[in-house]
Design a protein around this motif. Structure first.
Motif, short mmCIF file in Angstrom:
data_model
loop_
_atom_site.label_atom_id
_atom_site.label_comp_id
_atom_site.label_asym_id
_atom_site.label_seq_id
_atom_site.Cartn_x
_atom_site.Cartn_y
_atom_site.Cartn_z
N ASN A 1 0.83 -1.20 0.00
CA ASN A 1 0.00 0.00 0.00
C ASN A 1 0.87 1.25 0.00
O ASN A 1 2.03 1.22 0.39
N THR A 2 0.27 2.37 -0.38
CA THR A 2 0.96 3.65 -0.40
C THR A 2 0.31 4.59 0.60
O THR A 2 -0.85 4.98 0.43
N ALA A 3 1.05 4.94 1.63
CA ALA A 3 0.61 5.98 2.55
C ALA A 3 1.38 7.25 2.16
O ALA A 3 1.45 7.62 0.99
N SER A 4 1.99 7.92 3.11
CA SER A 4 2.76 9.14 2.85
C SER A 4 3.44 9.54 4.16
O SER A 4 2.95 9.21 5.25
N VAL A 5 4.53 10.30 4.05
CA VAL A 5 5.11 10.86 5.27
C VAL A 5 4.12 11.79 5.96
O VAL A 5 4.21 12.04 7.15
#
Length: 261
Positions: free
Chosen positions: A151-155
């Motif tokens: 999955n792709t979250a983010s800082v």
């Protein structure tokens, strides 16, 4: 999991940026890749380039996601790999005062909900439906592995900036559900991990003036540049191929910690 010739993969948001780089990297390893995206022109072009299939999918719609998986599986068979890159963002303060007349307004709730629908619910929707499909497959090794999800979250999930309440909430949700989902699926041999990208060269950033891009690059401790989509793809492939990588999240950000603005 070895990414070998013929293994099926789905990449959401695969028509550009991080998703396109990941689709190309998977195809280079021999995977049969289905691209989920709303941009048909770019999606069809990348699918043709890598020998994959394009599926017009809106991840906020259950019907659209179901149709996308049906098309992908008809072309390539049940996927063992899912990479979620589809997402949007906005920059709106929770409440703000106009500099012109002093009037006060709050964050439009429909705009907040839209970000949550795509980034968080869209990611979970694809995970749940892909995992259910993976559970029908035979294990591929003696430990019972059936599939891998990235999955792709983010800082911004950890240090969101001014105006990022909706975006940060959605990405923090992706981060927060990683371990529980990995635990949900551990008995079925399906691994789940999440990447938290920092400031990357994406179509959104490419639209900014050069001086803004240079300023953003200079804010990265080291190396002082924007992240490159193939670097995201490299980490995604590591998470897929390393069988002991599970229930984890990794910041990919050049050691940046975002300032308030």
């Amino acid at each position: 999991m070895i990414i070998e010739n013929g293994i099926a993969a789905v990449v959401t948001g695969g028509a550009s940026g991080l998703g396109a780089a990941t689709a190309r990297a998977l195809a280079a390893k021999g995977a049969k890749v289905a691209i989920f995206d709303l941009n048909a022109e770019k999606g069809e072009a990348i699918a043709a380039e890598i020998g994959g299939v394009f599926c017009a999918v809106d991840v906020s719609s259950e019907e659209s996601v179901d149709a996308g998986f049906a098309k992908a599986r008809a072309a390539h068979g049940q996927e063992r790999i899912l990479v979620n890159c589809a997402g949007i963002g906005n920059g709106i303060k929770t409440a703000s005062r106009s500099k012109e007349d002093g009037s006060i307004k709050h964050f439009p709730l429909d705009a907040f909900e839209r970000v949550i629908q795509i980034n968080l619910l869209g990611t979970f929707r694809c995970i749940a439906k892909s995992a259910a499909g993976m559970m029908t497959l035979e294990p591929i090794d003696e430990f019972g592995e059936r599939g891998a999800i990235v999955n792709t979250a983010s800082v911004a999930a950890q240090d969101g900036q001014i105006g990022q309440a909706a975006y940060s909430a959605s990405k923090a949700g992706v981060l927060g559900m990683t371990l529980p989902i990995a635990r949900d699926l551990m008995g079925e041999g399906i691994r789940v991990n999440t990447i938290l990208p920092g400031i990357f060269e994406t179509p959104l950033l490419a639209s900014l003036p050069d001086n803004v891009q240079q300023s953003l690059a200079a804010s990265v401790p080291f190396p002082k540049r924007l992240g490159r989509p193939p670097e995201y793809a490299q980490l995604a492939l590591t998470m897929i191929e390393c069988g002991y990588f599970n229930g984890e999240y990794v910041r990919l950000d050049g050691a940046i910690r975002m300032a308030p603005r």
